[in-house]
Design a protein around this motif. Structure first.
Motif, PDB file in Angstrom:
ATOM      1  N   ASN A 161       0.812  -1.208   0.000  1.00  0.00           N
ATOM      2  CA  ASN A 161       0.000   0.000   0.000  1.00  0.00           C
ATOM      3  C   ASN A 161       0.850   1.265   0.000  1.00  0.00           C
ATOM      4  OD1 ASN A 161      -2.851  -0.737  -0.051  1.00  0.00           O
ATOM      5  ND2 ASN A 161      -2.457  -1.757   1.882  1.00  0.00           N
ATOM      6  N   LEU A 162       1.915   1.285   0.771  1.00  0.00           N
ATOM      7  CA  LEU A 162       2.759   2.475   0.817  1.00  0.00           C
ATOM      8  C   LEU A 162       3.360   2.777  -0.551  1.00  0.00           C
ATOM      9  CD1 LEU A 162       4.552   2.019   4.262  1.00  0.00           C
ATOM     10  CD2 LEU A 162       2.828   3.722   3.658  1.00  0.00           C
ATOM     11  N   ILE A 163       3.793   1.742  -1.264  1.00  0.00           N
ATOM     12  CA  ILE A 163       4.302   1.942  -2.615  1.00  0.00           C
ATOM     13  C   ILE A 163       3.170   2.373  -3.543  1.00  0.00           C
ATOM     14  CG2 ILE A 163       5.396   0.837  -4.603  1.00  0.00           C
ATOM     15  CD1 ILE A 163       6.796  -1.043  -2.646  1.00  0.00           C
ATOM     16  N   GLY A 164       2.031   1.728  -3.372  1.00  0.00           N
ATOM     17  CA  GLY A 164       0.899   2.019  -4.249  1.00  0.00           C
ATOM     18  C   GLY A 164       0.398   3.444  -4.141  1.00  0.00           C
ATOM     19  N   TYR A 165       0.468   4.044  -2.949  1.00  0.00           N
ATOM     20  CA  TYR A 165      -0.034   5.407  -2.769  1.00  0.00           C
ATOM     21  C   TYR A 165       0.661   6.389  -3.707  1.00  0.00           C
ATOM     22  CZ  TYR A 165      -2.266   3.794   1.567  1.00  0.00           C
ATOM     23  OH  TYR A 165      -3.040   3.131   2.477  1.00  0.00           O
ATOM     24  N   TRP A 166       1.991   6.354  -3.732  1.00  0.00           N
ATOM     25  CA  TRP A 166       2.682   7.322  -4.587  1.00  0.00           C
ATOM     26  C   TRP A 166       2.669   6.891  -6.053  1.00  0.00           C
ATOM     27  CZ3 TRP A 166       6.699   6.980  -7.963  1.00  0.00           C
ATOM     28  CH2 TRP A 166       7.527   5.866  -7.902  1.00  0.00           C
ATOM     29  N   ALA A 167       2.724   5.578  -6.298  1.00  0.00           N
ATOM     30  CA  ALA A 167       2.770   5.092  -7.673  1.00  0.00           C
ATOM     31  C   ALA A 167       1.492   5.427  -8.436  1.00  0.00           C
ATOM     32  CB  ALA A 167       3.004   3.582  -7.687  1.00  0.00           C
TER      33      ALA A 167
ATOM     34  N   SER B  24      -2.246  15.608  -4.078  1.00  0.00           N
ATOM     35  CA  SER B  24      -3.052  14.386  -4.073  1.00  0.00           C
ATOM     36  C   SER B  24      -2.975  13.677  -2.727  1.00  0.00           C
ATOM     37  CB  SER B  24      -2.593  13.436  -5.186  1.00  0.00           C
ATOM     38  OG  SER B  24      -1.308  12.908  -4.922  1.00  0.00           O
ATOM     39  N   PHE B  25      -1.883  13.890  -1.990  1.00  0.00           N
ATOM     40  CA  PHE B  25      -1.754  13.251  -0.688  1.00  0.00           C
ATOM     41  C   PHE B  25      -2.660  13.901   0.358  1.00  0.00           C
ATOM     42  CE2 PHE B  25       1.813  11.286  -2.664  1.00  0.00           C
ATOM     43  CZ  PHE B  25       1.963  10.082  -1.997  1.00  0.00           C
ATOM     44  N   ALA B  26      -3.146  15.094   0.057  1.00  0.00           N
ATOM     45  CA  ALA B  26      -4.136  15.704   0.947  1.00  0.00           C
ATOM     46  C   ALA B  26      -5.438  14.918   0.932  1.00  0.00           C
ATOM     47  CB  ALA B  26      -4.383  17.156   0.530  1.00  0.00           C
ATOM     48  N   VAL B  27      -5.638  14.146  -0.142  1.00  0.00           N
ATOM     49  CA  VAL B  27      -6.814  13.280  -0.242  1.00  0.00           C
ATOM     50  C   VAL B  27      -6.465  11.843   0.119  1.00  0.00           C
ATOM     51  CG1 VAL B  27      -8.697  12.542  -1.759  1.00  0.00           C
ATOM     52  CG2 VAL B  27      -7.640  14.779  -2.106  1.00  0.00           C
ATOM     53  N   ILE B  28      -5.239  11.431  -0.231  1.00  0.00           N
ATOM     54  CA  ILE B  28      -4.815  10.053   0.057  1.00  0.00           C
ATOM     55  C   ILE B  28      -4.752   9.789   1.558  1.00  0.00           C
ATOM     56  CG2 ILE B  28      -2.859   8.453  -0.058  1.00  0.00           C
ATOM     57  CD1 ILE B  28      -2.209   9.595  -2.806  1.00  0.00           C
TER      58      ILE B  28
ATOM     59  N   SER C  58     -12.248   5.733   7.998  1.00  0.00           N
ATOM     60  CA  SER C  58     -12.957   5.332   9.217  1.00  0.00           C
ATOM     61  C   SER C  58     -14.463   5.475   9.092  1.00  0.00           C
ATOM     62  CB  SER C  58     -12.451   6.163  10.403  1.00  0.00           C
ATOM     63  OG  SER C  58     -12.713   7.546  10.200  1.00  0.00           O
ATOM     64  N   ALA C  59     -14.909   6.229   8.087  1.00  0.00           N
ATOM     65  CA  ALA C  59     -16.355   6.385   7.867  1.00  0.00           C
ATOM     66  C   ALA C  59     -16.976   5.149   7.247  1.00  0.00           C
ATOM     67  CB  ALA C  59     -16.613   7.607   6.982  1.00  0.00           C
ATOM     68  N   GLY C  60     -16.133   4.150   6.889  1.00  0.00           N
ATOM     69  CA  GLY C  60     -16.660   2.896   6.372  1.00  0.00           C
ATOM     70  C   GLY C  60     -16.250   2.580   4.946  1.00  0.00           C
ATOM     71  N   THR C  61     -15.462   3.434   4.331  1.00  0.00           N
ATOM     72  CA  THR C  61     -15.065   3.187   2.943  1.00  0.00           C
ATOM     73  C   THR C  61     -13.945   2.175   2.825  1.00  0.00           C
ATOM     74  OG1 THR C  61     -13.400   4.954   2.924  1.00  0.00           O
ATOM     75  CG2 THR C  61     -15.656   5.566   2.357  1.00  0.00           C
ATOM     76  N   GLY C  62     -13.207   1.958   3.911  1.00  0.00           N
ATOM     77  CA  GLY C  62     -12.006   1.157   3.813  1.00  0.00           C
ATOM     78  C   GLY C  62     -10.884   1.992   3.212  1.00  0.00           C
ATOM     79  N   ASP C  63      -9.777   1.340   2.892  1.00  0.00           N
ATOM     80  CA  ASP C  63      -8.616   2.043   2.342  1.00  0.00           C
ATOM     81  C   ASP C  63      -8.839   2.317   0.858  1.00  0.00           C
ATOM     82  OD1 ASP C  63      -6.132   2.939   1.460  1.00  0.00           O
ATOM     83  OD2 ASP C  63      -5.066   1.707   2.889  1.00  0.00           O
TER      84      ASP C  63
ATOM     85  N   GLY D 110      -6.176   8.883  -4.808  1.00  0.00           N
ATOM     86  CA  GLY D 110      -4.906   9.420  -5.261  1.00  0.00           C
ATOM     87  C   GLY D 110      -4.823   9.508  -6.767  1.00  0.00           C
ATOM     88  N   PHE D 111      -5.273   8.485  -7.453  1.00  0.00           N
ATOM     89  CA  PHE D 111      -5.211   8.471  -8.916  1.00  0.00           C
ATOM     90  C   PHE D 111      -6.058   9.584  -9.516  1.00  0.00           C
ATOM     91  CE2 PHE D 111      -6.507   7.089 -13.134  1.00  0.00           C
ATOM     92  CZ  PHE D 111      -5.306   6.645 -13.686  1.00  0.00           C
ATOM     93  N   PHE D 112      -7.298   9.677  -9.067  1.00  0.00           N
ATOM     94  CA  PHE D 112      -8.204  10.666  -9.669  1.00  0.00           C
ATOM     95  C   PHE D 112      -7.866  12.090  -9.240  1.00  0.00           C
ATOM     96  CE2 PHE D 112     -10.761   6.805 -10.184  1.00  0.00           C
ATOM     97  CZ  PHE D 112     -11.104   6.927 -11.518  1.00  0.00           C
ATOM     98  N   SER D 113      -7.464  12.282  -7.998  1.00  0.00           N
ATOM     99  CA  SER D 113      -7.133  13.640  -7.561  1.00  0.00           C
ATOM    100  C   SER D 113      -5.872  14.146  -8.257  1.00  0.00           C
ATOM    101  CB  SER D 113      -6.950  13.688  -6.040  1.00  0.00           C
ATOM    102  OG  SER D 113      -5.890  12.855  -5.622  1.00  0.00           O
ATOM    103  N   ALA D 114      -4.855  13.284  -8.413  1.00  0.00           N
ATOM    104  CA  ALA D 114      -3.624  13.695  -9.091  1.00  0.00           C
ATOM    105  C   ALA D 114      -3.903  14.045 -10.546  1.00  0.00           C
ATOM    106  CB  ALA D 114      -2.571  12.591  -9.005  1.00  0.00           C
ATOM    107  N   GLY D 115      -4.691  13.221 -11.226  1.00  0.00           N
ATOM    108  CA  GLY D 115      -5.002  13.488 -12.623  1.00  0.00           C
ATOM    109  C   GLY D 115      -5.836  14.740 -12.809  1.00  0.00           C
TER     110      GLY D 115
END
Length: 484
Positions: A371-377, A423-427, A442-447, A453-458
């Protein structure tokens, strides 16, 4: 004697120094395009992919039916991204971290290159743990530590030999992996059919958050190939149609990832109902003994297959270690002056002790690293693809590749860096890890950090880059054939 030593030194220099500058169209003449299939088929067809699938039942407590649904969606969608990154190699002749300069700029590209260095360390740790545990499981003379050392040393030797040797190795190393997977299904297939209630609806469904978290974890294992997907096609024929290169890459990424993930999920889901398998799995942190327990009915031959399967883990390790050096050399011209084998040695020295410690908590460490790699990738890949499809109009002739090392002729990079960081402000609020859970998760969406990250960065990159081009109209920013 002196002339022989001089020749040896010259040969070592040719192997140890790697050129990070783009190859010219005249150099991209290798017509063996099937290597775009075999290099990734071997790198992905190994026990690590199986352990990724096993995270579903072991770490997220999902049923096999739930794993199937999640993996179909995650693998089919996420494999599109690294598959297209493979195209940049033959079409532009640029390694992935060099190609990122055409969106991040000369100095901004140092950010993803540095992150990629740490990511490759993470992948090497995970892969070496898998191989080390499996070797230790079939020998009374080896423990996890010795197994890890063996895997890392073999990977170092292969990465030292360079691009051509790696392609040769990856052309054949997939064969023992296929034999191992067939043996696993042949020996354990009957128990899988009996013990996995695929259509049994009596088990309560998992929470949506767990399903999403498993999906993003599987997706992260796909997306993390983006950061060096182009590195192994820079000498291949640039005249081959884009769709053909993409089709070769996607066929291996999607099919192989899905098959490996599904097999791992199936065996892990059935383990609690089969005492021998459950004992082999233990507390869920020793994947090697789990595999040995599955092949126990075929005795010594099963152990032999497991050993060979463990050695195939060197396929992804070798190309990761090779790209580790290339990524470091892409950060600064100063790093490019250091022989590549020095970086491989440094990488080896870092990976071995950390992997030995991480082996005690394998699946926990595995999920965290993925997951940590996936966040920035995911943010990185969104920015590069937006640059290519929106601003370059999916036209490779709009890249002035000769400007790869001229900061003034490259984009400023401010837009890419800002979009990446913002994008990390959303990630971060979307993360759900053992050490931190954001308010959105924590609202129930899961990780859902990879998705946001993908959509906010784009979405951020498009207006940022538009403003950047407007403010620097006199610079050669790569938005057209004139690169202005």
């Amino acid at each position: 004697m002196f002339s022989r030593c001089e020749g040896l030194i010259r040969s070592l220099r040719n192997v140890s120094f790697v050129r990070i500058s783009p190859t010219t169209p005249e150099e991209r003449t290798d017509t063996r395009m099937w290597q775009m299939f075999t290099v990734w088929f071997s790198a992905i067809l190994n026990l690590t992919g199986m352990s990724t699938g096993a995270l579903g039942p072991i770490f997220f407590s999902l049923t096999f039916r739930e794993c199937i649904i999640v993996l179909v969606i995650a693998d089919i969608i996420c494999c599109f991204v690294p598959s297209y990154f493979v195209v940049f190699g033959p079409k532009l002749g640029t390694r992935t971290m060099v190609q990122s300069r055409f969106s991040f700029g000369y100095y901004g590209a140092m950010l993803p290159a540095a992150l990629n260095v740490f990511s490759q360390i993470g992948w090497l740790i995970i892969n070496s743990i898998v191989g080390g545990q499996v070797l230790a499981a079939v020998s009374t003379h080896l423990d996890d530590t010795a197994g890890i050392v063996i895997i890392v040393i073999i990977s170092f030797v292969l990465s030292f030999c360079g691009y051509k040797v790696l392609h040769w190795y990856e052309t054949y190393i997939w064969l023992p992996s296929v034999v191992l997977f067939i043996a696993l299904l042949g020996v354990g297939g009957k128990q899988l059919i009996t013990e996995i209630p695929i259509l049994n609806a009596s088990t309560p469904g998992a929470a949506a958050g767990l399903l999403i978290a498993y999906g993003t974890t599987a997706g992260a294992s796909d997306l993390t190939w983006c950061s060096y997907a182009a590195d192994y096609g820079i000498y291949h024929d640039s005249k081959v149609p884009t769709w053909r290169i993409f089709a070769l890459a996607y066929s291996v990424f999607a099919v192989r990832q899905f098959v490996g993930h599904i097999i791992g999920a199936a065996f892990a889901a059935a383990a609690p109902a089969i005492p021998v398998w459950e004992a082999g799995l233990g507390d869920g942190e020793d994947f090697g003994r789990f595999l040995v327990s599955i092949l126990e009915p075929v005795g010594g031959f099963g152990k032999f297959l497991v050993v060979v399967g463990a050695l195939t883990v060197t396929a992804p390790c070798a190309i990761t270690m090779y790209s580790f050096g290339v990524s470091l050399m892409s950060i600064s011209p100063w790093f490019a002056m250091v022989p590549r084998y020095i970086y491989s040695l440094i990488c080896t020295a870092i990976v071995i002790p950390i992997a030995i410690v991480g082996a005690k908590h394998f699946f926990t460490a595995f999920e965290d690293v993925l997951n940590l790699i996936g966040y920035w990738a995911t943010s990185y890949s969104a920015i590069v693809l937006c640059e290519h499809f929106v601003f370059r109009k999916n036209d490779f002739s709009r890249y002035s590749v000769t400007d790869w090392n001229t900061p003034a002729n490259l984009p400023l990079g401010i837009a890419a860096v800002m979009a990446f960081l913002c994008s990390f402000a959303v990630i971060i609020p979307s993360m759900d890890q053992q050490w931190y859970t954001g308010p959105i998760a924590s609202a129930g969406t899961g990780d859902i950090g990879l998705i946001t990250g993908f959509f906010s960065a784009g979405l951020l990159y498009v207006p940022f880059r538009t403003i950047e081009v407007w403010l620097s109209a006199r610079r050669r920013n790569g938005t057209g054939r004139s690169n202005r």
